[in-house]
Motif scaffolding. Structure first.
Motif, short mmCIF file in Angstrom:
data_model
loop_
_atom_site.label_atom_id
_atom_site.label_comp_id
_atom_site.label_asym_id
_atom_site.label_seq_id
_atom_site.Cartn_x
_atom_site.Cartn_y
_atom_site.Cartn_z
N ALA A 20 0.82 -1.21 0.00
CA ALA A 20 0.00 0.00 0.00
C ALA A 20 0.86 1.26 0.00
O ALA A 20 1.94 1.30 0.61
CB ALA A 20 -0.92 -0.01 1.22
N LYS A 21 0.37 2.29 -0.68
CA LYS A 21 1.09 3.55 -0.72
C LYS A 21 1.08 4.22 0.65
O LYS A 21 0.13 4.09 1.42
CB LYS A 21 0.45 4.50 -1.74
CG LYS A 21 0.60 4.05 -3.18
CD LYS A 21 -0.04 5.05 -4.12
CE LYS A 21 0.13 4.61 -5.57
NZ LYS A 21 -0.49 5.58 -6.51
N MET A 22 2.16 4.92 0.94
CA MET A 22 2.26 5.70 2.17
C MET A 22 2.65 7.12 1.79
O MET A 22 3.62 7.32 1.05
CB MET A 22 3.30 5.08 3.12
CG MET A 22 2.94 3.66 3.57
SD MET A 22 4.21 2.89 4.60
CE MET A 22 4.21 3.99 6.02
N ARG A 26 4.64 5.07 -3.68
CA ARG A 26 4.64 3.61 -3.81
C ARG A 26 5.71 3.01 -2.90
O ARG A 26 6.80 3.54 -2.75
CB ARG A 26 4.90 3.22 -5.26
CG ARG A 26 3.81 3.68 -6.21
CD ARG A 26 4.18 3.39 -7.64
NE ARG A 26 4.28 1.95 -7.89
CZ ARG A 26 4.62 1.43 -9.08
NH1 ARG A 26 4.90 2.24 -10.10
NH2 ARG A 26 4.68 0.13 -9.25
N LYS A 27 5.36 1.88 -2.26
CA LYS A 27 6.28 1.21 -1.36
C LYS A 27 6.38 -0.26 -1.77
O LYS A 27 5.50 -0.80 -2.42
CB LYS A 27 5.79 1.31 0.09
CG LYS A 27 5.72 2.74 0.63
CD LYS A 27 7.11 3.31 0.84
CE LYS A 27 7.04 4.72 1.42
NZ LYS A 27 8.38 5.30 1.64
N ARG A 28 7.45 -0.88 -1.38
CA ARG A 28 7.61 -2.31 -1.65
C ARG A 28 8.33 -2.98 -0.49
O ARG A 28 9.02 -2.35 0.29
CB ARG A 28 8.38 -2.54 -2.95
CG ARG A 28 9.81 -2.11 -2.92
CD ARG A 28 10.61 -2.58 -4.14
NE ARG A 28 9.94 -2.29 -5.39
CZ ARG A 28 10.52 -2.42 -6.59
NH1 ARG A 28 11.80 -2.80 -6.65
NH2 ARG A 28 9.86 -2.16 -7.71
N ILE A 29 8.09 -4.27 -0.39
CA ILE A 29 8.81 -5.11 0.57
C ILE A 29 9.77 -5.98 -0.22
O ILE A 29 9.40 -6.56 -1.25
CB ILE A 29 7.84 -5.98 1.38
CG1 ILE A 29 7.03 -5.11 2.35
CG2 ILE A 29 8.58 -7.07 2.15
CD1 ILE A 29 5.99 -5.86 3.14
N SER A 30 11.00 -6.08 0.23
CA SER A 30 11.99 -6.89 -0.48
C SER A 30 12.96 -7.51 0.51
O SER A 30 13.14 -7.03 1.63
CB SER A 30 12.76 -6.04 -1.50
OG SER A 30 13.50 -5.03 -0.83
N LYS A 31 13.55 -8.60 0.07
CA LYS A 31 14.58 -9.26 0.86
C LYS A 31 15.45 -10.09 -0.06
O LYS A 31 14.96 -10.77 -0.96
CB LYS A 31 13.95 -10.16 1.93
CG LYS A 31 14.99 -10.79 2.86
CD LYS A 31 14.33 -11.63 3.93
CE LYS A 31 15.37 -12.27 4.85
NZ LYS A 31 14.73 -13.10 5.90
N GLY A 32 16.76 -10.01 0.14
CA GLY A 32 17.69 -10.73 -0.72
C GLY A 32 18.49 -11.77 0.04
O GLY A 32 18.20 -12.09 1.19
#
Length: 225
Positions: A20-22, A26-32
């Protein structure tokens, strides 16, 4: 629904997905740090599920009554009730509720099953206090599943009753008073000698005619020398 994407960062893989936008951004969740694309996508699926359920650990449609009651104890009872009350609830659950209906899904529990559980306990001579206590645990826990959890639309305990006219079935009414002979008392005090936590309450009960519950509740301000 957002897509789960994966990309290679150096020698490792990373998953990411939009949330969801804050503040309109635009926002994203990521993990490497994953060795393969498949591994990154698999972990991304888990992360998306946690995000979409706001971190909720239970899926109501799949939750067993046993697991739900344990969840209720941890989430509601322990933070809000006295330790003795929690201990009694745990005893009712482990001895009487879970063995009967713990294997069934929370969402499938019916008023008929619950009424039968209560009826059977009365018919089998359980004490009035035990039956009332178990009914209370079931009512309170299932009401909590309705509000605030929204796991159920209504509580199946809403119309479950303790059978009327069944007082003669309660185990407490079947007890007969018996005199405890001195040789038995001597054996009891050998088992719980002076210095043990139960010695004084047993002495009060034996010499003063107190019920054990009263004897265990005595404090120094109750004693008049």
């Amino acid at each position: 629904m957002a897509d789960i994407n994966a990309r290679k960062r150096g020698k490792k893989w990373e998953y990411y997905f939009e949330i969801a936008k804050m503040d309109g951004k635009r926002k994203r969740i990521s993990k490497g740090g994953f060795n393969t694309k498949a591994e990154a996508v698999s972990e991304g699926v888990k992360a998306m599920h946690e995000y979409q359920t706001a971190g909720t650990v239970n899926t109501p449609s799949e939750l067993s009554m046993h697991d739900y009651l344990n969840y209720w104890i941890e989430m509601y009872c322990i933070p809000n009730l006295k330790p003795t009350t929690v201990a009694n609830y745990k005893k009712y659950i482990s001895l009487h509720i879970s063995p009967k209906i713990g294997k069934y899904r929370l969402a499938s529990i019916t008023a008929e099953q619950l009424q039968k559980l209560i009826n059977d306990m009365v018919a089998n001579g359980y004490s009035k206090n035990t039956v009332i206590g178990i009914k209370g645990v079931l009512s309170n826990s299932l009401n909590y599943a309705v509000q605030p959890l929204h796991y159920l639309k209504t509580s199946p305990m809403a119309y479950v009753k303790i059978p009327k006219g069944s007082r003669t079935n309660y185990r407490s009414s079947q007890y007969k008073r018996e005199v405890i002979e001195k040789d038995i008392i001597d054996e009891i005090f050998k088992r719980f000698p002076k210095g043990s936590s139960t010695y004084l309450p047993l002495m009060f009960a034996y010499h003063c005619g107190m019920r054990l519950g009263e004897a265990f509740a005595i404090t120094w301000d109750n004693v008049n020398f």
